[in-house]
Design an enzyme around this catalytic site. Structure first.
Site, short mmCIF file in Angstrom:
data_model
loop_
_atom_site.label_atom_id
_atom_site.label_comp_id
_atom_site.label_asym_id
_atom_site.label_seq_id
_atom_site.Cartn_x
_atom_site.Cartn_y
_atom_site.Cartn_z
N GLY A 108 33.49 -15.74 -37.90
CA GLY A 108 32.85 -14.55 -38.46
C GLY A 108 32.40 -14.82 -39.88
O GLY A 108 32.86 -15.75 -40.53
N LYS A 109 31.49 -14.02 -40.36
CA LYS A 109 31.06 -14.10 -41.75
C LYS A 109 30.43 -12.78 -42.12
O LYS A 109 29.83 -12.09 -41.28
CB LYS A 109 30.05 -15.23 -41.95
CG LYS A 109 30.01 -15.74 -43.38
CD LYS A 109 31.24 -16.58 -43.67
CE LYS A 109 31.15 -17.23 -45.05
NZ LYS A 109 32.27 -18.15 -45.26
#
Length: 420
Positions: A108-109
């Site tokens: 994720g980011k």
């Protein structure tokens, strides 16, 4: 439509790397498509009242690449250049990083387009809390666990923890990692990424029959990752000959005093002007003779133009995506530089974030020695796995690392099948 939505040079680079490895692995079209594209692309707007009384609307993003192997894990960055394509690329790399390290996570980011340096503490707190509330349905200890990144820190994570916990009605420390120790953060988290870069650089020196004591290093970046890389390498007896930051670069043939430099940076905010060093052009710094070159700041700094000029023996990628595909082609042809690819080299941060998450579920704190010892064991195991694969298959270290990671995700998707 997919390409237009994620149109960004960093995402194009990540996608090109994926396609190269997918071809090598002979992934079928179905698995290739399922592994390549993110599961969720979340964009939100956040009206925030500034100290002046003005209301400004900020744009934020969160990309969850895959939840096939567990909740997504990745940083939250505050920077003026944040956009959805860049965030998606970083989420993809984080997915491969977690798979390579055998962590039960997807990638994720997140990011908010803002300039944190021009904002007050109060404005940053209001922005952080509003962002948390906007994405609340999509985060949780078993869904998406954020961490600090560029422009954010443990205080940012404390605000997210408080906002989420207030909504839940009880403390939920496992909602983020990189928290303050007083909120059940982990010892060793701050230095984890830089420590890992230095540890793997020393492993690569050993692997290539080069001495660690007395070796030389050049480091691009003196933020959290670069500074801890420098401290740890110096503790191994490595001479740090050159260091740069956003304002310039410095050089000393016999090695810089890293601790004195740290004090200088604390006072001035930059490495520039350090008394016991000479100034050097930041671009030229990358091409100076050294045993270890560690780009620990920006993406795409090793390019097709300068890759042929590098004079290092080990390229330790502390940053995400510092080497372009064009540079990879040059380095592959040269064959005289051992590249420690980013998804391995800077995996110390997410690995210790995993340790923090585990400690939160256990309600038990580990010592710094335990944390760093476990980190080194896991990094060494993955390093040996990558170098063995590269030697066995006759491919580059990057292709080896990404092949192991992408196959791990593809196998998990094939085993789970597809619903409905």
């Amino acid at each position: 439509m997919r390409q237009e939505l994620l149109q960004n040079p960093v995402f194009s680079m990540a996608a090109a790397q994926f396609d190269r490895v997918a071809d090598f692995l002979n992934l079928n079209d179905e698995l290739r498509e399922r592994c390549k594209w993110p599961k969720r692309l979340i964009s939100v707007t956040m009206p925030v009242k500034l100290d002046s009384g003005e209301v400004k609307v900020f744009f934020g993003h969160r990309v969850q690449h895959h939840l096939t192997r567990g909740p997504v894990k990745g940083g939250l960055r505050y920077h003026p250049a944040v956009d959805l394509g860049e965030v998606a690329a970083l989420a993809m790399w984080m997915n491969w990083k977690c798979a390579l390290m055998d962590l039960p996570y997807g990638g994720g980011k997140g990011g908010i387009t803002c300039d944190p340096r021009s904002m007050s503490i109060g404005e940053l707190e209001r922005l952080t809390r509003r962002f948390t509330m906007e994405i609340l349905p999509f985060i949780g200890p078993e869904i998406d666990v954020m961490a600090p990144d560029m422009g954010t820190n443990e205080q940012t994570m404390a605000w997210i923890t408080d906002t989420y916990s207030t909504h839940a009605g009880y403390l939920v420390p496992s909602i983020v990692t990189g928290k303050p120790l007083g909120l059940q953060g982990s010892a060793g988290r701050a230095q984890a990424t830089g420590h890992g870069v230095a540890f793997l650089a020393s492993s690569a020196l050993h692997k290539n029959n080069l001495p660690v004591e007395g070796a030389s290093a050049v480091i691009q970046g003196f933020g959290n990752v670069g500074s801890h890389t420098a401290y740890t390498l110096a503790s191994y007896g490595v001479k740090i000959r050159g260091i740069s930051d956003v304002q310039g670069a410095i050089w000393h043939d016999r090695g810089l005093d890293v601790h004195a430099l740290r004090e200088h940076v604390a006072k001035t905010g930059t490495v520039v002007g350090f008394a016991n060093a000479e100034p050097i052009d930041p671009d030229q710094l990358l091409c100076q003779p050294c045993d270890v070159l560690a780009p620990c700041a920006l993406d795409r700094v090793i390019t097709g133009d300068n890759a042929g000029k590098l004079q290092c023996k080990i390229l330790a990628e502390g940053a995400n995506g510092p080497t372009t595909p064009e540079a990879d082609a040059v380095l592959d042809q040269r064959g005289d530089i051992h590249v420690i690819p980013d998804i391995l080299c800077n995996a110390g941060g997410v690995t210790v974030s995993y340790f923090e998450w585990v400690q939160n579920f256990q309600h038990f704190q580990w010592t710094e020695r335990e944390v760093l010892s476990k980190l080194e064991t896991m990094l060494q195991r993955s390093f040996e796995k990558v170098t063995s694969f590269a030697a066995r298959q006759g491919v580059s270290q990057r292709v080896a690392a990404q092949s192991i990671a992408i196959k791990t995700v593809a196998d998990a998707k094939a085993q789970r099948g597809m619903f409905p």
